[in-house]
Design an enzyme around this catalytic site. Structure first.
Site, PDB file in Angstrom:
ATOM      1  N   SER A 164       0.792  -1.324   0.093  1.00 52.05           N
ATOM      2  CA  SER A 164       0.084  -0.098   0.018  1.00 52.05           C
ATOM      3  C   SER A 164       0.923   1.231  -0.134  1.00 52.05           C
ATOM      4  CB  SER A 164      -0.943  -0.010   1.312  1.00 52.05           C
ATOM      5  OG  SER A 164      -0.218  -0.091   2.447  1.00 52.05           O
ATOM      6  N   GLU A 344      -6.057   9.575  11.389  1.00 50.36           N
ATOM      7  CA  GLU A 344      -4.723   9.479  12.279  1.00 50.36           C
ATOM      8  C   GLU A 344      -3.944   8.380  11.460  1.00 50.36           C
ATOM      9  OE1 GLU A 344      -4.876  10.206  16.099  1.00 50.36           O
ATOM     10  OE2 GLU A 344      -5.938  12.237  16.052  1.00 50.36           O
ATOM     11  N   HIS A 348       0.459   5.243   6.082  1.00 50.47           N
ATOM     12  CA  HIS A 348       0.028   5.438   4.744  1.00 50.47           C
ATOM     13  C   HIS A 348       0.190   7.106   4.390  1.00 50.47           C
ATOM     14  CE1 HIS A 348      -2.132   1.797   5.498  1.00 50.47           C
ATOM     15  NE2 HIS A 348      -1.421   1.419   4.306  1.00 50.47           N
TER      16      HIS A 348
END
Length: 378
Positions: A164, A344, A348
């Site tokens: 990711s 939060e 990422h």
């Protein structure tokens, strides 16, 4: 849909389109029968700076007439493959600023700004995997004057395998971004960045799901394969987890061997750090032995290594505990439409953080002199 010398050539804006070009007016909506048009929930406006007498000149329409897309995408139905896209943007009477993305959210060009009366031509290369080439136009004062789309095989492909932190995040998650989706805009059109990274994958699950096989099938001699895993290898999940000095290295070697077999060039990239600080402002290393194991493998296999872990540590520590939030998905409630309650997230990135990391990858391409990639940097 008509074609011009194996090209799709579009002339945007109100009025009669230039001969041999496909006219696209502000109210041209996409449907499968025509195979092109605007799509989305926004609006498209159009201007024609020419008077009726001037319009008879034909070719001048390409610059003097244009569309202004607001929250709309331009979609073209094309066979899967690699395409060279050329855009011309400008306005005879106004300054402009246009941002272009491809697919879900892939950054393909630096921002295009023009002053009144100036017109710019820009090129980029994209891969189409689902039969639809989607161009997303935005910016403070966007324009679309001309777009041509041409099939091409004359390109060097940089494949990305990762998780990711690398992937092309969907537009619905904006400003979420992986560094891989920011990378194409930093290369000239001679390089196709084909990002196969997928959220939640480890070096193991990426292979077991057949994602490496898809890359290998497309890979040609001279291409590059950049490999960044670690975040999910560290988890106890039996479908993803690996051990740093055994199964992690073994799986990474599968990528290396696959690339070498196709006479392509593998490059290992250490996993970017998470945003976890000690009280004294020093970043906590959550990857530990996985970074060491990857470095060992690079030496053992004689392949280049980009130490993005080290680079990201410097960037985040220089920004500090609070300042580093600008790079990650730390947002306030109401700050972004897609995340009304705020976020939060210490793993990422926002687009700004993803771009900073992509720039570090580019910097390492220069330092390692990875030719011919280095030759094609913008």
């Amino acid at each position: 849909m008509s074609r011009l010398n194996q090209e799709w050539a579009f002339d945007f804006g109100p009025g009669m389109p230039t001969e041999a070009y496909i006219g696209v007016s502000p109210d041209t909506r996409y449907d499968d029968e025509t195979g092109y048009g605007f799509e989305g929930n926004g609006q498209v406006f159009g201007r024609n700076r020419m008077d009726q007498q001037e319009e008879s000149s034909g070719w001048e329409h390409l610059r003097q007439s244009f569309c202004i897309p607001m929250g709309m995408n331009f979609v073209v139905k094309v066979p899967d493959g690699i395409y060279r896209v050329t855009v011309e943007i400008g306005d005879a009477l106004a300054d402009t600023l246009t941002i272009i993305k491809a697919g879900e959210s892939k950054s393909v060009l630096p921002y295009i700004s023009t002053i009144r009366g100036q017109f710019k031509v820009a090129l980029f290369t994209v891969a189409v995997h689902d039969g639809r080439l989607v161009l997303r136009f935005s910016g403070a004062a966007p324009r679309i004057n001309v777009v041509t789309i041409s099939p091409t095989e004359e390109t060097l492909t940089l494949f990305l395998a990762g998780d990711s932190t690398v992937t092309d995040q969907p537009a619905t998650g904006y400003p979420y971004a992986g560094w891989g989706q920011m990378l194409p805009a930093l290369f000239k059109h001679d390089v196709l960045v084909d990002n196969h990274a997928k959220s939640g994958r480890s070096s193991r699950s990426f292979i077991e799901e057949g994602r490496l096989d898809v890359i290998v099938e497309k890979m040609r001699a001279g291409d590059f394969l950049f490999i960044q895993f670690g975040h999910n290898d560290e988890k106890s999940d039996p479908d993803r987890g690996t051990e740093a000095f055994t199964t992690y290295k073994q799986h990474l070697k599968v990528y290396i061997d696959a690339a070498k077999e196709k006479q392509a060039r593998p490059v290992l990239i250490t996993p970017v750090h998470r945003r976890y600080f000690n009280n004294d402002g020093v970043l906590t290393d959550t990857h530990g032995e996985y970074i060491t194991a990857m470095k060992e493998l690079a030496v053992e296999e004689g392949v280049p290594l980009i130490d993005l872990a080290a680079d990201s540590k410097i960037i985040f520590e220089e920004a500090g505990i609070e300042g580093s939030k600008q790079y990650f998905m730390w947002t306030y409630p109401g700050e972004y439409l897609n995340h009304p309650g705020g976020v939060e997230d210490n793993t990422h990135f926002q687009e700004w953080g993803a771009l900073r990391l992509a720039e570090q990858v580019i910097d390492q391409i220069r330092k390692l002199d990875l030719q011919p990639l280095r030759m094609y940097l913008r």
